[in-house]
Design a protein around this motif. Structure first.
Motif, mmCIF file in Angstrom:
data_model
loop_
_atom_site.group_PDB
_atom_site.id
_atom_site.type_symbol
_atom_site.label_atom_id
_atom_site.label_comp_id
_atom_site.label_asym_id
_atom_site.label_seq_id
_atom_site.Cartn_x
_atom_site.Cartn_y
_atom_site.Cartn_z
ATOM 1 N N TYR A 1 0.819 -1.208 0.000
ATOM 2 C CA TYR A 1 0.000 0.000 0.000
ATOM 3 C C TYR A 1 0.860 1.267 0.000
ATOM 4 O O TYR A 1 0.506 2.254 -0.635
ATOM 5 N N ASN A 2 1.982 1.238 0.697
ATOM 6 C CA ASN A 2 2.880 2.401 0.667
ATOM 7 C C ASN A 2 3.432 2.621 -0.746
ATOM 8 O O ASN A 2 3.564 3.759 -1.190
ATOM 9 N N ASN A 3 3.722 1.526 -1.460
ATOM 10 C CA ASN A 3 4.176 1.645 -2.850
ATOM 11 C C ASN A 3 3.066 2.220 -3.731
ATOM 12 O O ASN A 3 3.336 3.019 -4.635
ATOM 13 N N THR A 4 1.821 1.819 -3.474
ATOM 14 C CA THR A 4 0.683 2.369 -4.209
ATOM 15 C C THR A 4 0.584 3.875 -3.981
ATOM 16 O O THR A 4 0.393 4.649 -4.925
ATOM 17 N N LEU A 5 0.722 4.290 -2.710
ATOM 18 C CA LEU A 5 0.682 5.722 -2.387
ATOM 19 C C LEU A 5 1.806 6.475 -3.090
ATOM 20 O O LEU A 5 1.597 7.565 -3.621
ATOM 21 N N GLU A 6 2.998 5.889 -3.111
ATOM 22 C CA GLU A 6 4.141 6.511 -3.794
ATOM 23 C C GLU A 6 3.868 6.659 -5.285
ATOM 24 O O GLU A 6 4.225 7.668 -5.895
ATOM 25 N N GLY A 7 3.228 5.654 -5.881
ATOM 26 C CA GLY A 7 2.884 5.717 -7.302
ATOM 27 C C GLY A 7 1.886 6.831 -7.591
ATOM 28 O O GLY A 7 2.016 7.555 -8.596
ATOM 29 N N ILE A 8 0.905 6.986 -6.722
ATOM 30 C CA ILE A 8 -0.082 8.059 -6.879
ATOM 31 C C ILE A 8 0.626 9.410 -6.785
ATOM 32 O O ILE A 8 0.368 10.321 -7.579
ATOM 33 N N TYR A 9 1.527 9.525 -5.821
ATOM 34 C CA TYR A 9 2.286 10.778 -5.665
ATOM 35 C C TYR A 9 3.131 11.062 -6.908
ATOM 36 O O TYR A 9 3.166 12.193 -7.397
ATOM 37 N N SER A 10 3.815 10.048 -7.422
ATOM 38 C CA SER A 10 4.687 10.248 -8.591
ATOM 39 C C SER A 10 3.901 10.761 -9.789
ATOM 40 O O SER A 10 4.344 11.691 -10.477
ATOM 41 N N SER A 11 2.727 10.179 -10.024
ATOM 42 C CA SER A 11 1.942 10.629 -11.180
ATOM 43 C C SER A 11 1.414 12.052 -10.934
ATOM 44 O O SER A 11 1.363 12.853 -11.871
ATOM 45 N N LYS A 12 1.057 12.376 -9.699
ATOM 46 C CA LYS A 12 0.583 13.731 -9.410
ATOM 47 C C LYS A 12 1.727 14.729 -9.555
ATOM 48 O O LYS A 12 1.536 15.831 -10.073
ATOM 49 N N GLU A 13 2.916 14.341 -9.116
ATOM 50 C CA GLU A 13 4.069 15.215 -9.245
ATOM 51 C C GLU A 13 4.359 15.514 -10.717
ATOM 52 O O GLU A 13 4.588 16.676 -11.092
ATOM 53 N N LYS A 14 4.288 14.501 -11.581
ATOM 54 C CA LYS A 14 4.491 14.709 -13.021
ATOM 55 C C LYS A 14 3.433 15.667 -13.572
ATOM 56 O O LYS A 14 3.739 16.556 -14.355
#
Length: 183
Positions: A165-178
């Motif tokens: 789940y932490n990896n999922t959250l990181e993925g959501i953050y990465s796409s939002k950052e882009k």
């Protein structure tokens, strides 16, 4: 209690955290306007504060423009005031039957500020995941007649699912950052 039951409890809590993070990210403005930015706008109408979407229709006119059409034209000044007070950094342009809101293109500085806010939201979401983990951990540690091996198994599984789940959250953050940093 079996692991499947504990995993279901964790999954439900983690899903709420992911939904929360997605909703928070929807309020961060990138180059394109998202109508969710108006979710927190309150308007004084008929003697009480109401959400903007209950007193007006919102339409995207372009990537940077929103048209607000009040259901009751007599409320137009109150709606404009509510939008101005919502700290959206916009100046509503009032006409006879609608309000036009033009969002300026985000500057490099505002993009970096939004990325910083997104990172803070990510950290808050991770803390919420830790709280869900702690709740599940408390459930199986308080069980009677549970062997040490079973507790170790629960710990290992809980660590795996927390990491997922932490990896999922990181993925959501990465796409939002882009999204925030792109033009």
């Amino acid at each position: 209690m079996e692991w499947n039951q504990l995993q279901k409890i964790f999954d439900e809590g983690a899903s709420k955290v992911i939904n929360w993070l997605n909703n928070e990210y929807a309020t961060l403005r990138s180059g394109r306007v998202n109508l969710n930015i108006f979710d927190r706008v309150k308007v004084l109408a008929y003697g009480e504060e109401m959400p903007l979407n209950q007193v007006a229709n919102l339409q995207l006119a372009s990537a940077t423009q929103v048209i607000v059409k009040p259901y009751d034209r007599s409320q137009i000044k109150d709606i404009a005031k509510g939008i101005s007070e919502a700290n959206l950094n916009v100046n509503p342009q009032v006409s006879a039957d609608s309000i036009r809101i033009i969002f300026p293109a985000p500057t490099e500085e505002s993009r970096k500020i939004n990325v910083k806010r997104a990172k803070e939201m990510l950290e808050e979401a991770k803390a919420k995941i830790r709280n869900v983990r702690k709740d599940v951990q408390g459930k199986y540690k308080n069980l009677k007649d549970v062997s040490e091996d079973l507790i170790r198994y629960f710990e290992d599984e809980l660590n795996k699912i927390t990491k997922k789940y932490n990896n999922t959250l990181e993925g959501i953050y990465s796409s939002k950052e882009k999204e925030l940093m792109s033009m």
